[in-house]
Enzyme design. Structure first.
Site, short mmCIF file in Angstrom:
data_model
loop_
_atom_site.label_atom_id
_atom_site.label_comp_id
_atom_site.label_asym_id
_atom_site.label_seq_id
_atom_site.Cartn_x
_atom_site.Cartn_y
_atom_site.Cartn_z
N ASN A 153 0.69 -1.18 -0.03
CA ASN A 153 -0.01 0.04 -0.07
C ASN A 153 0.74 1.25 0.14
OD1 ASN A 153 0.04 -1.44 2.48
ND2 ASN A 153 -0.36 0.61 3.38
N GLN A 181 -5.03 -3.70 -2.22
CA GLN A 181 -4.53 -2.65 -3.09
C GLN A 181 -4.35 -3.11 -4.59
OE1 GLN A 181 -4.03 0.41 -2.64
NE2 GLN A 181 -4.23 0.21 -0.46
N GLY A 202 -13.58 -2.81 0.03
CA GLY A 202 -14.58 -2.07 -0.93
C GLY A 202 -14.09 -0.61 -0.92
N HIS A 203 -13.68 -0.08 0.08
CA HIS A 203 -13.31 1.50 -0.18
C HIS A 203 -12.08 1.40 -0.92
CE1 HIS A 203 -10.40 2.39 3.28
NE2 HIS A 203 -10.92 1.32 3.67
N THR A 239 -26.45 -10.55 10.13
CA THR A 239 -27.36 -10.30 8.95
C THR A 239 -26.59 -9.40 7.96
OG1 THR A 239 -29.38 -10.40 10.24
CG2 THR A 239 -29.55 -9.03 8.17
N CYS A 327 3.13 9.16 13.15
CA CYS A 327 3.51 9.73 14.38
C CYS A 327 3.28 8.76 15.63
CB CYS A 327 2.65 11.07 14.32
SG CYS A 327 3.21 12.21 15.79
C1 LIG Z 1 -6.72 -0.31 3.52
C2 LIG Z 1 -5.89 -1.58 3.58
C3 LIG Z 1 -6.32 -2.72 4.34
C4 LIG Z 1 -7.63 -2.49 5.46
O1 LIG Z 1 -8.83 -2.41 4.86
P1 LIG Z 1 -10.09 -1.89 5.56
O2 LIG Z 1 -10.94 -2.11 5.04
O3 LIG Z 1 -9.58 -0.20 5.68
O4 LIG Z 1 -9.84 -2.43 7.10
C5 LIG Z 1 -5.65 -3.94 4.50
N1 LIG Z 1 -4.62 -4.15 3.91
C6 LIG Z 1 -4.15 -3.02 2.84
C7 LIG Z 1 -2.88 -3.60 2.07
C8 LIG Z 1 -4.65 -1.98 2.83
O5 LIG Z 1 -4.40 -0.96 1.96
#
Ligand SMILES: *Cc1c(COP(=O)(O)O)cnc(C)c1O
Length: 398
Positions: A153, A181, A202-203, A239, A327
């Site tokens: 990441n 990623q 998802g995000h 659920t 930090c």
């Molecule tokens: C963002 C990320 C996660 C965590 O995912 P979340 O949905 O925020 O818990 C895990 N692994 C990697 C490599 C990520 O970039």
């Protein structure tokens, strides 16, 4: 107000695609049934959950029954690691790398500290690459799990999970990869990849925060993460988060259709940003493996200055990026990833990650190229480490 808002922190999170939001909305209104219910309210919703499962499976070239919906990428990682260890009570060793996301690394360290597992954290070289002989040597008959991320990441560096998975198979060790990623940015073909478990969030691919997937290959020994009802074939009680599952399904469908074209477009944009900055700003270094990276990510180390100062000035100019530093208790340490790579002190602290998405344009890149060199020079002019005779930035490089 800055003249432009440019979001280049897509490895932290992405904008929800308008198509994804559109797909979700009915499930906050009329389609509110519980997918487990016998009546039509439930049945209709269950069909949409199944369609979403098929869409995620299509992105991975997997079977729909191998797709488990979770609450986030972190849960997927926790489930994979703890669930496999619990299913192999006779084995007491697990192997991962020093550069994993905390969602993997801190689970492994917790299990080592509080549950007595033996943990091997594999080192990486200056470009962030693993030594495959070291991977093979680490796996023993006592090893229950190997967890190695697909793409980093922070630097975007890719690990050769096809080769690593083959090593794990040969040794009879279950293989998990955090592909949070990579999903939506690179093709992931589960029919071909020797991977037992794979995490998605998802995000990170234009679905909302708070939804994830754990791919579990048929036949993999793993215990459930939550116990309760029979949702998700008894593997994760609770659920279903129907609107978010539907949204993630739509996001995966978009990613699958757009993957090839977007990958090439992003790589060109990223390269133009990176080459443009390197041409304009002397004493700047690429962190990670420039030849084998995510198409959307560049992590650059600017000598003599602090990443946080760069980020604050970028933010004031409307540009969002992130630094490798975290930090902790008042002392600024470079990220664990850059430390594991032994990035030199002179620019480990001055490292900034730019991560692009399908919503970035050529104009975004032009704006960063016009803005960042001046910021770097200003900060360097104030830095006690900056030699007076060092080369200065070139604001007009092509
Ligand atoms: C963002 C990320 C996660 C965590 O995912 P979340 O949905 O925020 O818990 C895990 N692994 C990697 C490599 C990520 O970039």
């Amino acid at each position: 107000m800055p003249p432009r808002q440019v979001y280049l922190d897509n490895n932290a999170t992405t904008q929800v695609a308008p198509e994804v939001l559109e797909a979700m909305l009915p499930f906050f209104k009329d389609l509110y049934g519980n997918p487990s219910s016998m009546h039509a309210f439930g049945g209709q919703v269950a069909q949409h959950v199944q369609q979403a499962r098929e869409r995620v499976a299509a992105l991975l070239n997997a079977h729909p029954d191998e797709i488990l919906f979770t609450s986030c990428g972190t849960e997927s990682d926790n489930h994979a690691i703890k669930g496999v260890l619990e299913a192999h009570p006779e084995k007491r060793h697990l192997v991962t790398t020093k550069v994993e996301h905390p969602a993997v690394l801190n689970v492994c360290r917790y299990l080592a500290k509080h549950h007595g597992y033996r943990l091997t954290e594999l080192p990486v070289d200056r470009r962030g690459n693993l030594d495959l002989d070291q991977v093979a040597a680490a796996l023993t008959p006592d090893t229950a799990l190997l967890s190695v991320m697909t793409a980093n990441n922070e630097t975007g560096t890719l690990f050769p999970i096809e080769k690593i998975g083959a090593i794990a198979r040969e040794k009879g060790v279950t293989f998990h990869t955090d592909a949070v990623q990579a999903a939506g940015k690179l093709p992931l073909d589960m029919a071909r990849l020797p991977v037992d478990l794979l995490s998605i969030s998802g995000h990170k691919l234009h679905a909302p925060k708070g939804i994830g997937v754990l791919y579990i290959r048929r036949g993999t020994r793993i215990m459930p993460f939550m116990h309760g009802g029979h949702q998700e074939r008894g593997r994760r009680a609770g659920t279903e988060n129907v609107p978010y599952i539907v949204g993630l399904g739509r996001a995966c469908e978009l990613a699958r259709v757009e993957l090839f074209e977007e990958t090439n477009r992003l790589r060109q944009l990223r390269d133009r940003l990176e080459q443009g900055l390197l041409a304009r700003i002397p004493s700047t270094h690429i962190n990670g493996n420039p030849d084998w990276r995510l198409p959307n990510t560049t992590n650059l180390g600017f000598e003599y200055i602090e990443g946080e100062a760069i980020l604050l000035h970028l933010s004031a100019a409307g540009i969002a990026a992130s630094s490798g530093s975290a930090c902790t208790s008042g002392s600024l340490e470079p990220s664990h990833v850059l430390m594991a790579m032994e990035v030199p002190f002179t620019y480990a602290h001055g490292s900034v990650r730019f991560s692009l998405s399908k919503y970035n344009t050529d104009q975004d890149i032009d704006y960063v190229l016009a803005t960042l060199p001046g910021i770097v020079q200003k900060l360097r002019d104030m830095s006690p480490f900056y030699p007076k005779d060092a080369p200065r930035v070139v604001e007009t490089a092509s």
